[in-house]
Design a protein around this motif. Structure first.
Motif, PDB file in Angstrom:
ATOM      1  N   PRO A   1       0.828  -1.212   0.000  1.00 14.11           N
ATOM      2  CA  PRO A   1       0.000   0.000   0.000  1.00 14.11           C
ATOM      3  C   PRO A   1       0.865   1.266   0.000  1.00 14.11           C
ATOM      4  O   PRO A   1       0.487   2.294  -0.551  1.00 14.11           O
ATOM      5  N   THR A   2       2.044   1.154   0.621  1.00 14.01           N
ATOM      6  CA  THR A   2       3.062   2.206   0.547  1.00 14.01           C
ATOM      7  C   THR A   2       4.353   1.542   0.096  1.00 14.01           C
ATOM      8  O   THR A   2       4.474   0.324   0.111  1.00 14.01           O
ATOM      9  N   VAL A   3       5.312   2.337  -0.299  1.00  9.81           N
ATOM     10  CA  VAL A   3       6.616   1.819  -0.705  1.00  9.81           C
ATOM     11  C   VAL A   3       7.593   2.092   0.420  1.00  9.81           C
ATOM     12  O   VAL A   3       7.689   3.222   0.909  1.00  9.81           O
ATOM     13  N   ARG A   4       8.314   1.045   0.852  1.00  9.50           N
ATOM     14  CA  ARG A   4       9.292   1.197   1.928  1.00  9.50           C
ATOM     15  C   ARG A   4      10.677   0.954   1.360  1.00  9.50           C
ATOM     16  O   ARG A   4      10.890   0.012   0.598  1.00  9.50           O
ATOM     17  N   LEU A   5      11.611   1.804   1.756  1.00  8.02           N
ATOM     18  CA  LEU A   5      12.989   1.743   1.291  1.00  8.02           C
ATOM     19  C   LEU A   5      13.910   1.567   2.479  1.00  8.02           C
ATOM     20  O   LEU A   5      13.765   2.253   3.497  1.00  8.02           O
ATOM     21  N   GLY A   6      14.860   0.675   2.359  1.00  6.83           N
ATOM     22  CA  GLY A   6      15.858   0.480   3.405  1.00  6.83           C
ATOM     23  C   GLY A   6      17.218   0.241   2.778  1.00  6.83           C
ATOM     24  O   GLY A   6      17.327  -0.216   1.645  1.00  6.83           O
ATOM     25  N   GLY A   7      18.239   0.584   3.529  1.00  9.30           N
ATOM     26  CA  GLY A   7      19.598   0.361   3.043  1.00  9.30           C
ATOM     27  C   GLY A   7      20.585   1.070   3.932  1.00  9.30           C
ATOM     28  O   GLY A   7      20.220   1.740   4.896  1.00  9.30           O
ATOM     29  N   PRO A   8      21.869   0.933   3.602  1.00  4.93           N
ATOM     30  CA  PRO A   8      22.908   1.543   4.427  1.00  4.93           C
ATOM     31  C   PRO A   8      22.919   3.070   4.295  1.00  4.93           C
ATOM     32  O   PRO A   8      22.506   3.617   3.275  1.00  4.93           O
ATOM     33  N   VAL A   9      23.376   3.708   5.343  1.00  3.61           N
ATOM     34  CA  VAL A   9      23.539   5.160   5.351  1.00  3.61           C
ATOM     35  C   VAL A   9      25.018   5.446   5.590  1.00  3.61           C
ATOM     36  O   VAL A   9      25.628   4.884   6.493  1.00  3.61           O
ATOM     37  N   THR A  10      25.598   6.310   4.768  1.00  3.77           N
ATOM     38  CA  THR A  10      27.010   6.633   4.887  1.00  3.77           C
ATOM     39  C   THR A  10      27.188   8.141   4.893  1.00  3.77           C
ATOM     40  O   THR A  10      26.641   8.841   4.035  1.00  3.77           O
ATOM     41  N   TYR A  11      27.944   8.642   5.857  1.00  2.62           N
ATOM     42  CA  TYR A  11      28.287  10.064   5.908  1.00  2.62           C
ATOM     43  C   TYR A  11      29.193  10.374   4.728  1.00  2.62           C
ATOM     44  O   TYR A  11      30.163   9.662   4.466  1.00  2.62           O
ATOM     45  N   VAL A  12      28.890  11.445   3.994  1.00  2.00           N
ATOM     46  CA  VAL A  12      29.673  11.790   2.822  1.00  2.00           C
ATOM     47  C   VAL A  12      30.472  13.074   3.038  1.00  2.00           C
ATOM     48  O   VAL A  12      31.680  13.094   2.878  1.00  2.00           O
ATOM     49  N   PHE A  13      29.810  14.178   3.417  1.00  2.00           N
ATOM     50  CA  PHE A  13      30.530  15.436   3.615  1.00  2.00           C
ATOM     51  C   PHE A  13      29.638  16.456   4.303  1.00  2.00           C
ATOM     52  O   PHE A  13      28.435  16.275   4.419  1.00  2.00           O
ATOM     53  N   ASP A  14      30.253  17.564   4.755  1.00  2.00           N
ATOM     54  CA  ASP A  14      29.552  18.736   5.275  1.00  2.00           C
ATOM     55  C   ASP A  14      29.687  19.856   4.256  1.00  2.00           C
ATOM     56  O   ASP A  14      30.668  19.919   3.524  1.00  2.00           O
TER      57      ASP A  14
END
Length: 75
Positions: free
Chosen positions: A50-63
C-alpha cells in the motif's frame, strides 16, 4: 541500477529511482513485492505494498556550508 543526476553526473545511489525501478519491474511481473536494487553505493531494499518502503545503508559523505545570500549560476 546506475544513476545520473542532471547537473551533477553519476551518483552512488538514488532512493526515489530505486523505488521507481522496483515498482515498474513489479508491475511488469519481473519481480515480487520485495526487491533488492543494486546501485553503485550498495544494495537498497524496496518493499512494495500500500506504501513503498525503502531500506539500506547510510554513509556520511561530507559537510557543506551555504550562504543563502549568494546566488548560483543561472539565478
Amino acid at each position: 541500477m546506475r544513476v545520473w543526476e542532471r547537473g551533477v553526473g553519476e551518483t552512488l545511489s538514488c532512493g526515489t529511482g530505486a523505488c521507481a525501478a522496483a515498482a515498474v519491474a513489479h508491475r511488469r511481473g519481473l519481480v515480487g513485492s520485495r526487491v533488492t536494487v543494486q546501485v553503485r553505493g550498495g544494495e537498497l531494499n524496496v518493499e512494495l505494498g500500500p506504501t513503498v518502503r525503502l531500506g539500506g545503508p547510510v554513509t556520511y559523505v561530507f559537510d557543506v556550508d551555504l550562504d543563502p545570500e549568494v546566488k548560483g549560476e543561472g539565478s
